[in-house]
Structures are given as C-alpha cells and as structure tokens.
Design an enzyme around this catalytic site. Sequence first.
Site, PDB file in Angstrom:
ATOM      1  N   ARG A  36      42.319  40.090  30.164  1.00 12.37           N
ATOM      2  CA  ARG A  36      43.715  39.761  29.886  1.00 12.37           C
ATOM      3  C   ARG A  36      44.454  40.694  28.953  1.00 12.37           C
ATOM      4  O   ARG A  36      45.597  40.428  28.613  1.00 12.37           O
ATOM      5  CB  ARG A  36      43.807  38.328  29.347  1.00 12.37           C
ATOM      6  N   HIS A 122      28.763  32.216  32.122  1.00  8.87           N
ATOM      7  CA  HIS A 122      29.337  32.658  33.400  1.00  8.87           C
ATOM      8  C   HIS A 122      28.374  33.528  34.192  1.00  8.87           C
ATOM      9  O   HIS A 122      28.800  34.287  35.058  1.00  8.87           O
ATOM     10  CB  HIS A 122      30.663  33.390  33.157  1.00  8.87           C
ATOM     11  N   CYS A 133      18.428  29.248  47.709  1.00 11.83           N
ATOM     12  CA  CYS A 133      17.052  29.111  47.199  1.00 11.83           C
ATOM     13  C   CYS A 133      16.850  29.829  45.871  1.00 11.83           C
ATOM     14  O   CYS A 133      15.780  29.732  45.274  1.00 11.83           O
ATOM     15  CB  CYS A 133      16.045  29.596  48.238  1.00 11.83           C
ATOM     16  N   CYS A 158      15.565  32.400  53.177  1.00 12.84           N
ATOM     17  CA  CYS A 158      16.114  31.155  53.746  1.00 12.84           C
ATOM     18  C   CYS A 158      17.394  31.365  54.538  1.00 12.84           C
ATOM     19  O   CYS A 158      17.951  30.408  55.074  1.00 12.84           O
ATOM     20  CB  CYS A 158      16.348  30.133  52.634  1.00 12.84           C
ATOM     21  N   ASN A 221      39.547  38.537  16.643  1.00 16.75           N
ATOM     22  CA  ASN A 221      40.167  38.995  17.897  1.00 16.75           C
ATOM     23  C   ASN A 221      41.326  39.914  17.568  1.00 16.75           C
ATOM     24  O   ASN A 221      41.941  39.807  16.507  1.00 16.75           O
ATOM     25  CB  ASN A 221      40.679  37.784  18.709  1.00 16.75           C
TER      26      ASN A 221
HETATM   27  P1  NAD Z   1      39.745  37.861  27.937  1.00 14.89           P
HETATM   28  O1  NAD Z   1      39.939  39.165  28.619  1.00 14.89           O
HETATM   29  O2  NAD Z   1      40.513  36.698  28.395  1.00 14.89           O
HETATM   30  O3  NAD Z   1      40.049  38.058  26.399  1.00 14.89           O
HETATM   31  C1  NAD Z   1      39.521  39.140  25.666  1.00 14.89           C
HETATM   32  C2  NAD Z   1      40.165  39.112  24.290  1.00 14.89           C
HETATM   33  O4  NAD Z   1      39.539  40.099  23.517  1.00 14.89           O
HETATM   34  C3  NAD Z   1      41.658  39.417  24.326  1.00 14.89           C
HETATM   35  O5  NAD Z   1      42.333  38.418  23.579  1.00 14.89           O
HETATM   36  C4  NAD Z   1      41.758  40.795  23.653  1.00 14.89           C
HETATM   37  O6  NAD Z   1      42.888  40.889  22.833  1.00 14.89           O
HETATM   38  C5  NAD Z   1      40.521  40.837  22.813  1.00 14.89           C
HETATM   39  N1  NAD Z   1      39.956  42.180  22.652  1.00 14.89           N
HETATM   40  C6  NAD Z   1      39.705  43.106  23.625  1.00 14.89           C
HETATM   41  N2  NAD Z   1      39.096  44.191  23.103  1.00 14.89           N
HETATM   42  C7  NAD Z   1      38.968  43.946  21.767  1.00 14.89           C
HETATM   43  C8  NAD Z   1      38.442  44.685  20.669  1.00 14.89           C
HETATM   44  N3  NAD Z   1      37.892  45.887  20.854  1.00 14.89           N
HETATM   45  N4  NAD Z   1      38.496  44.129  19.448  1.00 14.89           N
HETATM   46  C9  NAD Z   1      39.052  42.909  19.228  1.00 14.89           C
HETATM   47  N5  NAD Z   1      39.560  42.164  20.231  1.00 14.89           N
HETATM   48  C10 NAD Z   1      39.523  42.676  21.474  1.00 14.89           C
HETATM   49  O7  NAD Z   1      38.190  37.568  27.936  1.00 14.89           O
HETATM   50  P2  NAD Z   1      37.414  36.195  27.874  1.00 14.89           P
HETATM   51  O8  NAD Z   1      38.047  35.293  26.886  1.00 14.89           O
HETATM   52  O9  NAD Z   1      35.996  36.565  27.745  1.00 14.89           O
HETATM   53  O10 NAD Z   1      37.634  35.526  29.291  1.00 14.89           O
HETATM   54  C11 NAD Z   1      37.574  36.335  30.427  1.00 14.89           C
HETATM   55  C12 NAD Z   1      36.588  35.971  31.495  1.00 14.89           C
HETATM   56  O11 NAD Z   1      36.326  37.192  32.162  1.00 14.89           O
HETATM   57  C13 NAD Z   1      35.260  35.485  31.047  1.00 14.89           C
HETATM   58  O12 NAD Z   1      34.985  34.394  31.830  1.00 14.89           O
HETATM   59  C14 NAD Z   1      34.250  36.584  31.393  1.00 14.89           C
HETATM   60  O13 NAD Z   1      33.193  36.023  32.140  1.00 14.89           O
HETATM   61  C15 NAD Z   1      34.973  37.508  32.327  1.00 14.89           C
HETATM   62  N6  NAD Z   1      34.860  38.955  32.031  1.00 14.89           N
HETATM   63  C16 NAD Z   1      33.700  39.455  31.535  1.00 14.89           C
HETATM   64  C17 NAD Z   1      33.596  40.800  31.232  1.00 14.89           C
HETATM   65  C18 NAD Z   1      32.272  41.320  30.703  1.00 14.89           C
HETATM   66  O14 NAD Z   1      31.225  40.756  31.016  1.00 14.89           O
HETATM   67  N7  NAD Z   1      32.287  42.358  29.865  1.00 14.89           N
HETATM   68  C19 NAD Z   1      34.691  41.650  31.407  1.00 14.89           C
HETATM   69  C20 NAD Z   1      35.881  41.112  31.928  1.00 14.89           C
HETATM   70  C21 NAD Z   1      35.947  39.750  32.228  1.00 14.89           C
HETATM   71 ZN    ZN Z   2      17.507  31.970  49.971  1.00 11.36          ZN
END
Ligand code: NAD
Ligand code: ZN
Length: 251
Positions: A36, A122, A133, A158, A221
């Site tokens: 986001r 997640h 399976c 499966c 954050n």
């Molecule tokens: P999000 O993208 O909604 O929020 C990330 C937050 O981190 C934002 O508010 C942003 O301002 C802040 N941020 C980003 N970089 C930063 C930094 N260097 N220092 C401080 N703050 C920083 O992420 P979310 O809340 O984890 O939800 C997103 C969903 O997306 C989750 O369900 C996740 O599974 C998935 N996702 C995962 C990955 C991954 O595994 N790395 C990457 C993208 C999305």
């Molecule tokens: Zn299977």
Amino acid sequence: MKDAIAALAARIDQAQSMVCFTGAGISTESGIPDFRSPGTGLWSRMRPIPFREFLTSPQRRRESWQRRFQGDRQMDQAEPNRGHRVIARWIREGRCDSVITQNVDGLHQASGIPVDKVVELHGNATYAHCLDCGNRVELTELEAQFAAQGDVEACGHCGGIIKTATISFGQPMPEQPMRRAQQLTATCDLFLVAGSSLSVYPAAAFPEEAGRGGARLAIINREATHLDGAADLVVHGELGDVLEAVAAQLG
Ligand code: NAD
Ligand code: ZN
C-alpha cells in the site's frame, strides 16, 4: 525521534514477554515492494487474485503463475535486512518470544529465527502445495512445467490444484498459526508492530486484541495507522533505522 527510541528501548527492556508483529514494511529494505505504499505499492499496480477466482478459473490460475514467475522475482533474490536481523537477535536473546508475520517471503526464517518461532498468518510464497492433500511442490519444478507447457500440472498424488502456499483474499485463515497468534497475543505484555498498515483483517485484529487484553502496544511505521491513537507508543520512521537504534540502546 530520539526520545521515542529511548522510550521504546525502555518498554522492551521492561517487558517480560514481547511479541513482534510484522508486515510488508519490514521487507521493503530487502527490495520487496509492499502493498500500500503510494505509487510503488503492489496494490496500486496489480489487483490480487481472490481465492474463488483462482479455484474456478484456469485462466486466472495461469495468470497467477505468470505473476509469480515473471513479476514477483524480487522475493527470490531477497536477503534479510537490518530489521529482520534485530528481531532475530531479540528472539535469540529471549527478549521476544515469537514473530507473528503477515509476510509470505520467508525472510524471518532466513534471518535465523527457528521455524517454530515464526507464525505465518498468510502462508509462504516461496513454495507451493496441493490444496487437497497438502503435498509440497518446489517452485523450480513448477516453473519448468510452466515454461514448457504454459501451465502448472495438477498434483501428482491426488490430481488436486497446486497453489503457492499463501493465503489469498477469500481463502480461510490457517488454523494452527491463527491459534498460536491468539495465544501469543493473549499472553504477551508488549506487542510490537513493525511495518504494517494494519488494514488487512483478521490479521490486524491481533494488535487491537493485545491492547484490549492489557498488553502495551507499540507501533513502528513510516506512516500513520488507524491504531496509532490506541497505542502506548508510536515511532514514525524507517524500520531499519529505528530497530537498529533501539537495539543499540538495549546493547
Ligand atoms: P502494507 O503494504 O499494507 O503496509 C506496509 C506498511 O509499511 C505501510 O504503512 C508503509 O508505510 C510501511 N513501510 C513500508 N516500508 C517501510 C520502511 N522501510 N520503514 C517503515 N515503514 C515502512 O502491508 P501489510 O500491512 O503487511 O499488509 C499487506 C498484505 O500484503 C499482507 O497480507 C502481506 O501478506 C502481503 N504482502 C507481503 C509482502 C511480503 O511478504 N514481503 C509484500 C507485499 C504484500
Ligand atoms: Zn494432492
């Protein structure tokens, strides 16, 4: 900022039982885009494929594999960063019990945290499994199939549908990690959120519950979240910088 870092270090030092809760923000320094962040976030570029569509549409499945093998390559090369390493150190030192993560990149495990101390809400995008399976399949094998045939084969055991081991929108939450996250949330006295917009539910309910249950809630954050007002302490800054500075104060 200096005061907030000292205050957070003091909270961590006083805590008997701390839990860290991470989101995509902890991994942006490793080169994996978050969802986001304005402009660069994945959300603004590509709508996620909901679970139902994945199940019912072979075309959406192919699209999802195409994204995984062509688009989401950052995850395959990514290495843990300073933020991951600080959390790993706190777990090693016994300051932090476990990390509850929304991330699917496996970087907490790669930073040296034992697998049983990483609670993945997640799932994990670094391998795949059969939805029926549970048979685990490695991405290298699937990528070869996809390159040769333009599609991924059904489960060899499966005949079920193979999917990355992630939890997509609309997919039931994984039972065991949810139970563990509930337990950790109920028993901790400090719940530290690092790098989450706290907008994805039910994951984002854990910090709310922790606050209600009497634990202190701290949030690090880059930008504000809707729980800032309910938190005992909020640090707005870069995660790598903040965690490193807090760790340095704790020694
Ligand atoms: P999000 O993208 O909604 O929020 C990330 C937050 O981190 C934002 O508010 C942003 O301002 C802040 N941020 C980003 N970089 C930063 C930094 N260097 N220092 C401080 N703050 C920083 O992420 P979310 O809340 O984890 O939800 C997103 C969903 O997306 C989750 O369900 C996740 O599974 C998935 N996702 C995962 C990955 C991954 O595994 N790395 C990457 C993208 C999305
Ligand atoms: Zn299977």
